[in-house]
Design a protein around this motif. Structure first.
Motif, short mmCIF file in Angstrom:
data_model
loop_
_atom_site.label_atom_id
_atom_site.label_comp_id
_atom_site.label_asym_id
_atom_site.label_seq_id
_atom_site.Cartn_x
_atom_site.Cartn_y
_atom_site.Cartn_z
N VAL B 396 10.35 -2.13 51.33
CA VAL B 396 11.61 -1.81 52.01
C VAL B 396 12.07 -0.37 51.78
CG1 VAL B 396 12.44 -4.17 52.09
CG2 VAL B 396 12.95 -2.76 50.07
N GLY B 397 11.64 0.24 50.67
CA GLY B 397 12.06 1.62 50.39
C GLY B 397 13.49 1.71 49.90
N ILE B 398 13.85 2.94 49.50
CA ILE B 398 15.18 3.14 48.92
C ILE B 398 15.82 4.33 49.64
CG2 ILE B 398 16.44 3.57 46.78
CD1 ILE B 398 13.46 2.96 45.54
N SER B 399 17.07 4.17 50.03
CA SER B 399 17.74 5.29 50.69
C SER B 399 18.10 6.36 49.66
CB SER B 399 19.01 4.80 51.39
OG SER B 399 19.98 4.48 50.41
N ASP B 400 18.30 7.60 50.16
CA ASP B 400 18.58 8.70 49.25
C ASP B 400 19.81 8.44 48.40
OD1 ASP B 400 16.42 10.05 50.00
OD2 ASP B 400 17.42 11.41 51.42
N GLU B 401 20.84 7.87 49.04
CA GLU B 401 22.08 7.70 48.29
C GLU B 401 21.92 6.69 47.15
OE1 GLU B 401 25.27 5.58 50.25
OE2 GLU B 401 23.94 5.17 51.95
N HIS B 402 21.00 5.76 47.31
CA HIS B 402 20.81 4.77 46.26
C HIS B 402 19.81 5.21 45.20
CE1 HIS B 402 22.38 1.70 49.32
NE2 HIS B 402 23.33 2.01 48.46
N GLU B 445 9.75 8.70 44.78
CA GLU B 445 9.81 9.17 46.17
C GLU B 445 9.91 7.93 47.02
OE1 GLU B 445 6.51 11.74 47.26
OE2 GLU B 445 6.55 12.47 45.20
N SER B 446 10.73 7.99 48.02
CA SER B 446 10.89 6.78 48.82
C SER B 446 11.45 7.08 50.19
CB SER B 446 11.81 5.80 48.09
OG SER B 446 11.86 4.59 48.82
N LYS B 447 11.01 6.27 51.15
CA LYS B 447 11.59 6.33 52.49
C LYS B 447 11.92 4.92 52.91
CE LYS B 447 10.33 10.48 54.89
NZ LYS B 447 9.09 11.19 55.25
N SER B 452 8.01 2.89 48.67
CA SER B 452 8.42 3.71 47.55
C SER B 452 7.22 4.06 46.71
CB SER B 452 9.41 2.96 46.66
OG SER B 452 10.46 2.44 47.43
N CYS B 453 7.34 5.18 45.98
CA CYS B 453 6.30 5.53 45.03
C CYS B 453 6.95 5.98 43.73
CB CYS B 453 5.42 6.65 45.60
SG CYS B 453 4.17 7.18 44.42
N PHE B 454 6.70 5.21 42.70
CA PHE B 454 7.20 5.55 41.36
C PHE B 454 6.05 6.14 40.58
CE2 PHE B 454 11.43 3.59 41.00
CZ PHE B 454 11.47 2.90 42.20
N THR B 455 6.30 7.28 39.94
CA THR B 455 5.24 7.89 39.15
C THR B 455 5.67 8.05 37.69
OG1 THR B 455 4.53 9.12 41.09
CG2 THR B 455 3.67 9.86 38.96
N ILE B 456 4.88 7.42 36.83
CA ILE B 456 5.09 7.58 35.40
C ILE B 456 4.27 8.79 34.97
CG2 ILE B 456 4.73 6.56 33.12
CD1 ILE B 456 4.64 3.83 34.53
N SER B 457 4.91 9.69 34.26
CA SER B 457 4.18 10.85 33.79
C SER B 457 4.32 10.90 32.28
CB SER B 457 4.78 12.09 34.44
OG SER B 457 4.07 13.21 34.05
N LEU B 458 3.19 10.82 31.59
CA LEU B 458 3.24 10.77 30.13
C LEU B 458 2.35 11.84 29.53
CD1 LEU B 458 2.80 7.09 28.87
CD2 LEU B 458 4.87 8.47 28.86
N PRO B 459 2.79 12.46 28.44
CA PRO B 459 1.87 13.36 27.74
C PRO B 459 0.71 12.53 27.20
CG PRO B 459 4.00 13.26 26.59
CD PRO B 459 4.11 12.37 27.79
N ALA B 460 -0.49 13.09 27.28
CA ALA B 460 -1.64 12.32 26.82
C ALA B 460 -1.57 12.03 25.32
CB ALA B 460 -2.94 13.06 27.15
N LYS B 461 -0.80 12.88 24.64
CA LYS B 461 -0.59 12.61 23.21
C LYS B 461 0.88 12.49 22.94
CE LYS B 461 -4.72 14.39 21.06
NZ LYS B 461 -5.27 15.22 20.00
#
Lengths: 126, 631
Positions: B396-402, B445-447, B452-461
């Motif tokens: 369903v995606g997420i609106s910008d305001e939400h 990021e979502s439309k 939607s696309c959720f990205t987890i970004s973690l330091p490798a250490k």
């Protein structure tokens, strides 16, 4: 028939888990605390022990496991630790104490059964 | 002093101010001394010269003693000019003036009546004036009394040499002059006494004011401690409650499953549906309890990390296996994209698994008959290696305001969502906080209607990331990580840009300790001097004290919100020019700019956004680097 010893201080958890296992044709025995758990393990030599970690008063599940693993007649019995918290430290401590595996409560029975099967198979073969 | 001087005729005050030397700082004790000095020197000869005039008229032979007295009194008018132009030598000038006064009094007394002279009474004004001019300095305490003893000694020697005092005017002809002199002397001391009382009064008023401030401060400190204790108690309470809630939940879930098994065995369709609802509700409640427990642990700073080596391929296989059942519930398909050589990372496996599963379960929940893609890749960012795990769906995606509300506790993108899709509203908040604990972040990021696309970004250490927090000192309750706490080798490895940032100090004010820790870690790594605080009040004090190059200010804070802090910073002359960037989950850029902030950085925070703000700040200054402002 496969005999399971459940070491658990909470009567509800004991009852629910025990009944669900009995339905699946396990023979289930109970211990309410660590000390009787060690005694029953020695007396019954079950095929597997399901060990609650937080056992209220007396020794905890890890200590109980250590004592069971220290006795030659019971050291071969696989022990699966059950704990309410999902912390990996608990898992590490459990494995160090001699547990074969680790699962969280409330019990997800299909998952627990698959873990139990994994550890019961070798003895079934033997 | 203030009341006394403002009651002076305005012109006199102007004159006094004109003579006040530039080297003396206004409103200091010394300035008060100098004003007193100027005032009595401007008025003194006016009081003295009627006497000179009287002597001139009544002494048959006025030369030279009356003229000497007149010259000595007129000399006082030279002192204000001397002070104006040689303000640095004020103390010396004041001392000379006091010697001149002593001389004039003793000279008048010697020539007109000796020890019975009506002028001798003026001698008591000398120590009084000395203290007024010089404050309680060693000159007033020691040099002036010694000089008075010496002068009186000379007076006596002059008497000894003649065995008598000269009789220029008979004492009997000086009765009226004597009375006038005595009354003038009394009047003079009276004025001084009034002035002194004014000072004492205003000081005791100041002391009372200070006491009131101290009391308010004590109360504030007490309130702060109470609040912290209450917060700690809240976390403890939540932790205990969560634990206690689980036991009855075990019974609800356990027995409903037993009954469910019975019903399934006996094919009682209606019971099965009801029992499934009980079981699902129990599991939902349990999930919430677990999330609350996690949140309270994180907020109380009690969430510990157990960093271990994770073999990514095996780890993902495990996650995928666990997630499959929930993915297929809404007839979705899961695709995993990964290389076989992902290698190992260091992180807390349980928490990373929890985070990924949470995002996957969200994706599965909000997508019907769609696809969910789980993608893992490594990324090199400068000197540090990151692993990015993205979970995208076609839901369903997420609106910008939400979007801004996503990571808030108990906020779901829309109230109707919990009704339709369930969930605790805590999952994303917990996931983000867990990632931040490991030095990472989650971006979205979502439309709407696209996914939607959720990205987890973690330091490798993750472990090394935590270690770099290093030596932090307590400064007024704030965490300070100075750049020096970084190991020397690590500093060298950073590029040149670090040197240009050496002097850049950033104060971060945010009530969320997890955010503070994250921002501090990232900024310190970039080479900024970072000072963080979770209290608005401490933030104001710190900004006043440090005059930082940038203040990062969170808007949503429990007691004093960011807008109030911004207003306070701008109303204070000292901090008015400090650039403030607002941190907010809501895009209120226009409001922020209107209220005087230089920019708005939307949360979740990341370093690129901040770097952009700083670059713009530098460009606006026409400068290639941030320069520390001097106060």
């Amino acid at each position: 028939m496969t005999m399971i010893l459940i070491v658990e201080d909470n009567p509800i958890n004991r009852d629910v888990l025990g009944r669900r296992l009995e339905r699946r044709n396990f023979i289930v025995r109970f211990a309410e605390d660590g000390e009787s758990g060690v005694a029953l393990a020695k007396e019954l030599v079950p095929d597997m022990i399901l060990m609650d970690i937080g056992l209220g008063e007396g020794i905890d599940g890890w200590e109980t496991t250590r004592q069971i693993k220290a006795m030659p007649e019971t050291s071969h019995i696989p022990v699966i630790a059950l704990t309410a918290s999902a912390f990996s430290s608990d898992r590490e401590t459990s494995l160090k104490a001699g547990c074969s595996d680790f699962d969280t409560k409330p019990v997800d029975l299909p998952r627990l059964l698959s873990k139990m099967n994994l550890w019961l198979q070798p003895s079934a073969v033997a | 002093m203030g009341t006394n001087l403002t009651s002076l005729p305005i012109h006199l005050d102007k004159i006094v101010n004109w003579f006040l030397p530039k080297t003396i700082e206004v409103n200091t004790d010394r300035a008060k001394n100098v004003r007193m000095f100027l005032l009595s020197h401007l008025l003194g000869p006016l009081l003295g010269h009627p006497i000179t005039l009287f002597l001139l008229l009544n002494d048959p032979q006025p030369w030279p003693h009356v003229w000497i007295l007149g010259a000595s009194l007129t000399m006082f008018w030279v002192f204000p000019f001397a002070v104006k132009f040689f303000g640095r030598y004020y103390e010396t000038l004041a001392f000379i003036s006091i010697q001149n006064l002593t001389f004039a009094i003793l000279w008048g007394a010697y020539n007109y009546g000796g020890v019975s002279s009506p002028f001798l009474i003026w001698l008591v004004t000398v120590p009084l004036l000395a203290f007024f001019y010089l404050g309680s300095s060693w000159i007033a305490r020691i040099a002036v009394p010694i000089s008075m003893v010496v002068s009186t000694g000379l007076f006596y020697l002059a008497y000894i040499s003649d065995k008598s005092f000269p009789v220029n005017i008979p004492l009997s002809s000086m009765v009226e002059a004597g009375l006038v002199s005595a009354i003038s002397a009394c009047g003079y001391v009276f004025m001084m006494a009034i002035y002194y009382t004014n000072i004492v009064d205003s000081q005791s008023e100041l002391l009372k004011e200070k006491d009131r401030h101290d009391q308010t401060m004590q109360e504030l400190i007490g309130a702060k401690e109470d609040a912290e204790a209450a917060n700690g108690a809240k976390s403890d309470f939540l932790a205990k409650m969560s634990h206690e809630l689980r036991t009855p939940l075990n019974a609800v879930i356990g027995y409903s499953e037993i009954l469910l098994e019975d019903a399934e065995l006996e094919s009682r369709g209606e019971d099965i549906a009801d029992l499934q609802k009980i079981s699902a509700a129990g599991k939902h409640l349990l999930a919430m309890v677990n999330d609350v427990l996690d949140i309270s642990k994180i907020e109380a700073g009690k969430m510990e990390l157990f960093i271990e080596e994770i073999d990514l391929v095996g780890f993902l296989h495990d996650v995928e296996f666990t997630a499959r059942p929930m993915i297929i519930q809404n007839s979705n398909k899961l695709f995993v994209h990964r290389n076989e050589d992902l290698g190992v990372i260091e992180a807390d496996a349980t928490k990373l698994r929890q985070t990924i599963l949470n995002l996957l379960s969200n994706a599965a929940k909000f997508t019907q008959n769609g696809r969910i893609d789980l993608k893992i890749e490594r990324e090199n960012r400068g000197n540090e290696e990151f692993v990015n795990i993205s979970i995208s769906d076609t839901g369903v995606g997420i609106s910008d305001e939400h979007k801004g509300l996503l990571f808030n506790n108990f906020k779901q993108a829309h109230p109707s969502i919990s009704a339709k899709f369930g969930g605790t509203g805590l999952g994303l908040s917990v996931s983000l906080k867990l990632c931040q604990l490991m030095g990472g972040n989650i971006s979205v990021e979502s439309k709407v209607d696209k996914g939607s696309c959720f990205t987890i970004s973690l330091p490798a250490k993750a472990a090394s990331g935590l270690g770099e927090i290093g030596i932090s000192e307590e400064l007024q309750g704030a965490q300070v990580t100075s750049q020096e706490s970084e190991p020397a080798t690590a500093r060298k490895e950073h590029s040149q840009q670090q040197e240009t940032k050496d002097q850049t100090t950033i104060v971060v004010i945010d009530d969320d300790k997890a955010v503070l820790e994250l921002v501090e870690r990232q900024l310190s790594k970039e080479g900024y001097n970072v000072v963080t605080t979770d209290s608005a009040q401490t933030g104001l004090q710190l900004t006043r004290k440090l005059i930082p190059d940038l203040v990062l200010l969170d808007i949503q804070m429990p007691e004093t919100d960011g807008w109030e802090v911004l207003h306070a910073l701008q109303s204070d002359k000292v901090t008015a020019k400090c650039p403030v960037a607002i941190l907010s989950v809501v895009d209120e850029r226009r409001k922020a700019l209107e209220l005087g902030a230089i920019d708005l950085i939307d949360k979740p925070f990341n370093i690129e956004k901040l770097n952009r703000v700083i670059q713009r700040l530098n460009r606006n200054r026409g400068d290639d680097q941030l320069v520390r402002k001097s106060a």
